[in-house]
Every structure is written in structure tokens, then in C-alpha cells.
Design an enzyme around this catalytic site. Structure first.
Site, PDB file in Angstrom:
ATOM      1  N   SER A 150      51.007  50.682  33.300  1.00  0.00           N
ATOM      2  CA  SER A 150      52.033  50.483  34.322  1.00  0.00           C
ATOM      3  C   SER A 150      53.407  50.698  33.721  1.00  0.00           C
ATOM      4  O   SER A 150      53.634  50.356  32.546  1.00  0.00           O
ATOM      5  CB  SER A 150      51.941  49.068  34.900  1.00  0.00           C
ATOM      6  OG  SER A 150      53.072  48.771  35.700  1.00  0.00           O
ATOM      7  N   TYR A 156      52.962  40.058  33.923  1.00  0.00           N
ATOM      8  CA  TYR A 156      52.235  41.332  34.037  1.00  0.00           C
ATOM      9  C   TYR A 156      52.812  42.373  33.084  1.00  0.00           C
ATOM     10  O   TYR A 156      52.076  43.051  32.359  1.00  0.00           O
ATOM     11  CB  TYR A 156      52.328  41.814  35.480  1.00  0.00           C
ATOM     12  CG  TYR A 156      51.683  43.152  35.742  1.00  0.00           C
ATOM     13  CD1 TYR A 156      50.299  43.289  35.743  1.00  0.00           C
ATOM     14  CD2 TYR A 156      52.459  44.277  36.009  1.00  0.00           C
ATOM     15  CE1 TYR A 156      49.706  44.516  36.000  1.00  0.00           C
ATOM     16  CE2 TYR A 156      51.874  45.503  36.269  1.00  0.00           C
ATOM     17  CZ  TYR A 156      50.503  45.620  36.259  1.00  0.00           C
ATOM     18  OH  TYR A 156      49.919  46.843  36.512  1.00  0.00           O
TER      19      TYR A 156
END
Length: 412
Positions: free
Chosen positions: A223, A236
Site C-alpha cells: 500500500s 496500517y
């Protein structure tokens, strides 16, 4: 005029040319949109114009360079993709999202697919069984449980025989947090690290011998949050940052073994729990119940609610078409020369371009405007701001009275 140019100038000119050429090559290979690419070319034109204004018009030089690049591209035939038949691939996290879509696509292309799922009786697993060929193998695996990963390795070896594993697609991951670092639970940080980093680490280490045997491909879905500090995604993002460094290190270590390592960085897509309203409501309720009263008072429940609603809005606007990511997975598996890093989806290349080439103040402002656009300040700051404003107004009033009183005083 050219006779007046000395040797140091030509050395300097060669160095600048190499730097500009390398910069353009990197930009053009970054899958950015046309606008920043055009800006890069214009910037290079200005730079060359400053340096070579007395020798060769920069526009003509860049035109010749562009023509040469076009001719080279036309004359160079891209290598054909490798065949999928006879190649085995294991994909983690196939209950939904990228994993399920990739399993279906790779099975249709002729790969022998091993798809891991958390729930072998769930809707995602049943859909794979209905829509895929008999060669697809479902494996029940929680990647945070080493014994389950080890059992999946034994099952895969039994099915493959003496054949190695051509591809490992590390797709399984979670994004469970939404909120400032101070408001995020420690269990959230540990949960993200346990799945996104340690789980992927466990799977990769277990299956590396099969990859080395086939000199295959290691592909990881990561990501942009692992490279850039998105607000309210610290847990995250930290797990993905650890994952990115791990994969980048593996790229160097596995090169002598002939294993190609690629990282895929998707833009925003509707996957997993991202569009599940009930899931976000449950997370929000759990967060409110877990926060210390004093901390919740400082931030304000309305501040937490706004963050949740912003995440809902962002998830609703996410792209439901997963094909750009799936196409990229296929490309990384079958390209004779796969890239180390792929940007999958609109906007990712532009975001990395701004982060890499623009001043920090610009990239930082761009990032803040791109993701969670909060309007509320924490409650304590609002109170402080209101107090300061009130105090400022009182001071102004006092100053005005003092001036009026001073005007009434007799002049000495």
C-alpha cells in the site's frame, strides 16, 4: 563560440545531461499521468535552455531526443509474455477482494492455483469452487497461525510433486484502524503487524524453498500508506512500511537465486470490509468503549464520529473495478522482465511523483488534502481557541476604551 568552451564545461555538461536523462527515464517509467510527465519535460527544457542557450536550441534538442526515443520504442519489440500453462501459483487471502479475483483470473489463464481462505465454507470459497476449474485447490489458512501455514506447505508439496512453485502472491492483509495515533488501541497496532507483516513473513519464509526450486516470482500487494504518512492510518501504514522494507531486502537477497520480486501498490479499491457499514460501526463502538474518559473528553465524541464518517465516504468513493490490480498481478507473473514496483490504479503514480520530486511543503499539503479532510479540531483545541478568541476580543475592547479615555484627557 564553441572554440571558447573549455574542458571543465564539457565535463559539467555531460554530468548534467546524464542527471537530466536519468530523471526523465525514471519519470517516464513511473506510470504517471500525462500532466506531470509534460511538466517534467518542460522543466528539462528550461534547464537545458539555460545551459545550452549559446550552443543548441533546447527545444530542438529535446525534439531530436524525443524522436530518437520514439524510433527506439518502435524498433524495439516488447518480449512476449511467458505461458501460464504448467505454472503453479499460491495466493493468500482469497475469501474476497484482490485474492478472490486473482484466483479466478489465474485459473482461467491456465495456472494451477492454490488459494488460501480463512473460511472454507464461506461465500468466497464457495464462489471459487463454483466458478473455477478442478485444478484450483482451496487451503484453509490463517497466516497468523504458523502451524496452518506449515500444513498448507505440506499440502502444496503433495499436490506439486517434484515441481516447484512459480508464483507466491502475498495478498492477505487487514486495515482495522481509523483514527489518530493517540486514539488507536494498542491491539490495533499489534493486529495490523501480526497479519500484514508477521503473517506475510511466515508465509514467505515457508514457501521460499519451492520458489527457489522453480526460480519463480514473489509478488506482494502492499500500500502507498507504507511509504507516505496518511493521516489516521498509522497502524496500517506502519505495518506496510515494515512489509515494504522486508520485501525490498528480499529483492536483493533472492536475486542470485533467480527469483524476481515485485511489489504492487494499488490505489483505493472496494475490497474486504471497506464498504461494510456494519463493520465500521462495530469498530467505532468498540473504540468509544475502550477510550479513557479523559482522552475522549479532550478529543470529543463528535471528532471521532467525523473521522468514521470520512472513512465511510472515502470507502464509498473507492473503485469497485479490481481489474487494474489483477492485470498487474498477471503482468508480474508472466512478464519476462517484471518490474520491482508497480503502481496499480489512477493517481498512485502522480502521488509518488509529487512525493519524490516536489518540496516537502507541497507534498505534505497534497497528502493532507488527498485522504481524510477533517474539518473539526479536537474539543480541547476548540475550547482553547474559543478562549483565546474571547481573550483577544476583550483585549481589543480594553484597548479601544483606553484610546477613547485618552482622547478625553487634557493635553499637556
Amino acid at each position: 563560440m564553441m572554440e571558447d568552451l573549455n574542458l571543465p564545461f564539457w565535463i559539467y555538461l555531460c554530468i548534467i545531461t546524464v542527471l537530466v536523462g536519468g530523471l526523465l527515464k525514471k519519470i517516464l517509467a513511473s506510470h504517471v499521468s500525462a500532466t506531470p510527465t509534460l511538466v517534467a519535460w518542460l522543466g528539462a527544457t528550461v534547464l537545458v535552455e539555460r545551459l545550452w542557450s549559446f550552443w543548441l536550441p533546447a527545444v530542438l534538442l529535446l525534439a531530436l531526443l524525443g524522436l530518437a526515443c520514439c524510433l527506439y520504442s518502435a524498433a524495439t519489440t516488447p518480449p512476449s509474455a511467458l505461458p501460464a500453462q504448467g505454472k503453479a501459483v499460491l495466493i493468500t487471502g482469497c475469501d474476497s477482494g484482490f485474492g478472490k479475483a486473482a484466483a479466478k483470473r489465474l485459473d482461467a489463464l491456465g495456472f494451477e492455483v492454490f488459494a488460501t481462505v480463512l473460511d472454507p465454507t464461506g461465500e468466497g470459497a464457495r464462489e471459487l469452487q463454483r466458478s473455477c476449474s478442478a485444478s484450483l485447490t482451496l487451503l484453509q489458512v490463517d497466516i497468523t497461525q504458523p502451524q496452518q501455514v506449515q500444513q498448507a506447505l505440506l499440502d502444496t508439496k503433495a499436490r506439486l510433486g517434484h515441481k516447484g512453485l512459480w508464483g507466491l502472491v502475498n495478498n492477505a492483509g487487514v486495515c482495522v484502524n481509523f483514527g489518530d495515533v493517540e486514539l488507536s488501541l494498542m491491539s490495533t497496532f499489534r493486529g495490523c503487524m501480526e497479519v500484514n507483516f508477521f503473517g506475510t513473513l511466515t508465509v514467505t519464509k515457508c514457501f521460499l524453498p519451492l520458489l527457489r526450486q522453480a526460480k519463480g516470482r514473489l509478488i506482494t500487494i502492499s500500500s502507498p500508506a507504507g511509504d507516505q504518512p496518511f493521516p489516521c492510518l498509522a497502524a496500517y501504514g506502519a505495518s506496510k512500511a515494515a512489509l515494504n522494507l522486508f520485501i525490498n531486502t528480499l529483492r536483493h537477497e533472492l536475486e542470485p537465486w533467480g527469483i524476481q520480486v515485485s511489489t504492487i501498490l494499488p490505489s483505493s479499491y472496494k475490497t474486504g470490509h471497506s464498504s461494510n457499514h456494519g463493520y465500521w460501526e462495530q469498530q467505532h463502538k468498540q473504540l468509544l468503549q475502550s477510550l479513557p474518559p479523559a482522552l475522549l473528553e479532550d478529543y470529543g465524541e463528535d471528532y471521532v464520529v467525523e473521522t468514521k464518517e470520512l472513512f465511510h465516504s472515502y470507502a464509498r468513493q473507492a473503485n469497485p473495478d479490481l481489474s487494474p490490480v489483477i492485470d498487474t498481478i498477471v503482468q508480474a507473473l508472466l512478464s519476462p522482465q517484471p518490474q520491482a514496483r508497480y503502481f496499480a490504479g489512477p493517481g498512485v503514480g502522480l502521488m509518488y511523483f509529487i512525493n519524490t520530486y516536489c518540496p516537502f511543503s507541497i507534498s505534505n499539503r497534497f497528502l493532507q488534502k488527498l485522504f481524510v479532510k477533517k474539518k473539526l479540531m479536537p474539543r480541547a483545541l476548540r475550547k482553547q481557541s474559543g478562549f483565546d478568541l474571547s481573550l483577544h476580543n476583550n483585549n481589543n475592547n480594553n484597548n479601544n476604551i483606553t484610546k477613547e479615555d485618552q482622547q478625553k484627557l487634557p493635553h499637556m
